[in-house]
Design a protein around this motif. Sequence first.
Motif: not given
Length: 332
Positions: A4-5, A31-37
């Motif tokens: 997807r990326s 960190r990854i969740n913050a990037i997605f948010r």
Amino acid sequence: MLKRSSIPPYPQFYELFYTYATGVNPSLNNRINAIFRNGTSPSSDLAETLYEEFLKSDVDDRLTNVSERMTARIDAVHDAIDTAMTSATAYSGSLESATDDLEQALSPESFRALASRLLNETRRMQDTNRALEQQLQSSRDDIAALQRDLDDARRESMLDPLTKIANRKSFDEGMDVAIADASRTGDPLCLMMLDIDHFKNFNDTYGHQTGDQVLRLVAMLLKSNIKGKDLAARYGGEELVAILPSTDVEGAVIVAENIRKAIQAKELLKRSTNEKLGRITASFGVAAFQPSDTPASLIERADRCLYAAKHAGRNRVVSEKDLEGSLRRAAG
């Protein structure tokens, strides 16, 4: 997530998102969740940065860090136990003193004072015990986290840092185990060796960074085409190996052919310039375990088959049976 990326499925990127999916590294997940948010779309460069930050580290440093943290935690537990023992000794002394007092005739006022003193001592002992319980619970949690870190470091110490498949040390140990198992059970065992064709010329032409990407790609294709009990490893340079337990020569040749075709089917693209680099090929040698074999003798025969494959024009699989057939034809 990689697809997807539009992030290439190189071993280090797969490891990054696999670690995220398992949730074993909370800091990485945060960190990854913050990037997605934030709505940021992950890229290869961002994935490389995250990998460098969270997963790529020196094993010796990690082991030293775990050791230091473990020592600090043990010292803290010792201190808490010493404090509890001191309190317990004092409490025991208070009880003995109270026993002596109770053996005497006490006035109501003296009895109340004694009871109040014992109550205060008991409360202090309860507070000390609660503090010790909290310290031990915290230590249990910390030691569990340290154990996970130690397991991660141990696994990492057995991996080749570039290709993320087993390193030479892990391969040597795997060979000992596989040969011991085959000797005990009588099950077949094969060793497959592969060498990337003209890899030095490829490195000289396109640079070592691109060469490293090729090694990662071939390692990924090797690992994805073997089954659970098999072990893929980097033997050295551009030579990779696979230990194939419970696999006879015919089955090992089929596995090697599948990997050879998968490698040949990949068209290389230089990410920085989108320059097409053509295709790569690999040569394979396959040898079967014999009861008299040592790891060295099995490796030597597989290497002999690999040499024959390269000598015959490369991009092919040669097994011991092929060499025996060639010798018979030459003799006839």
